[in-house]
Design a protein around this motif. Structure first.
Motif, mmCIF file in Angstrom:
data_model
loop_
_atom_site.group_PDB
_atom_site.id
_atom_site.type_symbol
_atom_site.label_atom_id
_atom_site.label_comp_id
_atom_site.label_asym_id
_atom_site.label_seq_id
_atom_site.Cartn_x
_atom_site.Cartn_y
_atom_site.Cartn_z
ATOM 1 N N ARG A 242 -5.336 28.782 100.798
ATOM 2 C CA ARG A 242 -6.465 29.400 100.084
ATOM 3 C C ARG A 242 -7.179 30.371 101.007
ATOM 4 O O ARG A 242 -8.144 30.042 101.695
ATOM 5 N N GLN B 171 2.413 29.910 88.887
ATOM 6 C CA GLN B 171 1.531 31.074 89.081
ATOM 7 C C GLN B 171 1.781 31.716 90.450
ATOM 8 O O GLN B 171 1.882 31.023 91.464
ATOM 9 N N ARG C 295 4.790 32.442 98.370
ATOM 10 C CA ARG C 295 3.619 31.974 99.117
ATOM 11 C C ARG C 295 3.706 30.489 99.474
ATOM 12 O O ARG C 295 2.870 29.993 100.213
ATOM 13 N N HIS D 178 -2.330 39.160 98.038
ATOM 14 C CA HIS D 178 -3.554 38.533 97.494
ATOM 15 C C HIS D 178 -4.605 38.437 98.612
ATOM 16 O O HIS D 178 -4.977 37.345 99.061
ATOM 17 N N ASP E 195 -12.513 39.343 87.686
ATOM 18 C CA ASP E 195 -11.069 39.117 87.823
ATOM 19 C C ASP E 195 -10.392 40.224 87.013
ATOM 20 O O ASP E 195 -10.255 40.120 85.796
ATOM 21 N N GLU F 64 -6.560 43.314 96.041
ATOM 22 C CA GLU F 64 -5.153 42.893 96.082
ATOM 23 C C GLU F 64 -4.223 44.003 95.608
ATOM 24 O O GLU F 64 -4.008 44.174 94.415
HETATM 25 O O1 TA6 Z 1 -5.660 37.498 91.884
HETATM 26 C C1 TA6 Z 1 -6.603 36.918 91.082
HETATM 27 C C2 TA6 Z 1 -6.073 35.616 90.548
HETATM 28 O O2 TA6 Z 1 -4.884 35.818 89.867
HETATM 29 C C3 TA6 Z 1 -7.160 34.980 89.673
HETATM 30 O O3 TA6 Z 1 -6.856 35.059 88.317
HETATM 31 C C4 TA6 Z 1 -7.364 33.603 90.235
HETATM 32 O O4 TA6 Z 1 -6.860 32.603 89.473
HETATM 33 C C5 TA6 Z 1 -6.784 33.743 91.625
HETATM 34 O O5 TA6 Z 1 -5.790 34.713 91.601
HETATM 35 C C6 TA6 Z 1 -6.378 32.518 92.397
HETATM 36 O O6 TA6 Z 1 -5.136 32.032 92.023
HETATM 37 P P1 TA6 Z 1 -4.548 30.750 92.734
HETATM 38 O O7 TA6 Z 1 -3.248 30.471 92.034
HETATM 39 O O8 TA6 Z 1 -4.360 31.082 94.182
HETATM 40 O O9 TA6 Z 1 -5.550 29.648 92.530
#
Ligand code: TA6
Length: 334
Positions: free
Chosen positions: A55, A84, A89, A199, A247, A306
């Motif tokens: 994070r 996601q 990563r 990111h 966002d 990003e």
């Molecule tokens: O880049 C922004 C984003 O896609 C947000 O929508 C938010 O959810 C963030 O990334 C964090 O994502 P993660 O999967 O690292 O918790």
């Protein structure tokens, strides 16, 4: 030593005091010290043991950004089942090479190739390399994506020879799928499709006071937290500020349209090559409080800018390569 390896990280530094740290896990850059201060935010609650994506810092989103595509055609059937932001990563990368080790700049290259675990969820061949370069005023990250599937044009005579041999063999020997594309349709199956994004969590003194400059009036952006759910809007121009949860994905920025983060007297420029889209994210307390590995009030201490290629899918034919680059630059350099 300007390149120092530990069991989990590679640290690079310059004699003038600048440094960066990269975890093998995700090839995540977790520290960049320049101009005497830390420029990246990492939550004090971030897992650093490889149990989940880190994070903070600069996680790499590949081969998808955001949630997996919902209306996926056959070519995206495996992308549609990924987690996601994809798997780059949360897999261990390997340090391949120290590219440059000089007083004025240090550069290291990491690689990620498919592991059996990755192949089981994403059976598309790929070869990823990631180069992190530290100079006095800049941190440059570039991701190189190669589609290593064999190609007739690239392998020339070798491919023709393979063709000749495979066509002479019975199907029971070659199997139903030859490795060399035999037709246009077959070649399409060997295409590599992906999105890519850095990111980047940029450390700030107080997110509610920063200004994000350089987003030109008229840009289309996807607002992910508007009252109507995901909605495309037209940017009215001016500075973007964090006065509520933000966002957004801004689409199609021009080549030299740098985004600049202004934090009081400090200015940090985000330059992009081949990364046409820019996400801006800060959850504020509204959504930040629900993020398990976010430190208390962590959202006050960073803004994510990003750079990525995320509106569309990049498609590489067999043998093709694509490079996306982010250059973070503090004021003071040439
Ligand atoms: O880049 C922004 C984003 O896609 C947000 O929508 C938010 O959810 C963030 O990334 C964090 O994502 P993660 O999967 O690292 O918790």
């Amino acid at each position: 030593m300007p390149v120092n390896k530990t069991s989990r990280t590679v640290q690079i530094s310059l004699p003038t005091g600048e440094s960066a740290e990269i975890y093998y896990y995700g090839a995540t850059v977790t520290s960049w010290i320049a101009g005497g201060k830390e420029r990246l935010f990492v939550s004090s609650k971030a897992a650093l043991d490889g149990s989940k994506p880190i994070r903070g810092g600069i996680p790499i989103c590949w081969p998808i950004f955001g949630p997996p595509p919902k209306e996926a055609d056959e070519s995206l059937q495996y992308h549609a089942k990924l987690s996601q932001h994809g798997f780059a990563r949360n897999h261990n990368w390997t340090l391949q090479h120290v590219v440059m080790d000089r007083p004025e700049g240090v550069s290291v290259r990491f690689v990620l190739d498919p592991t059996p675990e990755i192949v089981s969820i994403f059976p598309h061949p790929f070869h990823l390399t990631y180069v992190v370069t530290l100079t006095k005023h800049e941190l440059c990250t570039d991701i190189h994506v190669v589609n290593p599937s064999p190609t007739k044009s690239l392998t020339g005579a070798v491919s023709a020879a393979v063709d000749a041999v495979t066509s002479a063999l019975p199907a029971s020997v070659t199997g139903s799928e030859s490795k060399v594309p035999q037709s246009v349709d077959d070649a399409a199956q060997h295409e590599l499709k992906f999105q890519a994004l850095f990111h980047t969590y940029l450390a700030v003194d107080d997110a509610s006071k920063v200004k994000i400059k350089g987003l030109k009036q008229g840009l289309t952006y996807l607002d992910k937290v508007g009252p109507e759910g995901w909605t495309e809007r037209t940017w009215e121009g001016g500075d973007l500020v964090i006065d509520k949860q933000v966002d957004r994905v801004y689409y199609g920025l021009g080549k030299n349209e740098d985004v600049v983060l202004e934090d009081g007297p400090e200015k940090l420029t985000v330059h992009r090559v081949a990364l046409t889209d820019v996400t801006t994210w800060n959850p504020t307390a509204e959504a930040g409080a629900g993020i398990a590995d976010m430190e208390p009030n962590g959202w006050d201490k960073y803004v994510c800018i990003e750079p990525g290629y995320v509106k569309n899918w990049k498609t590489l034919a067999p043998g093709e390569e694509w490079i996306g680059q982010q250059v973070l630059k503090i004021a003071g350099g040439p």
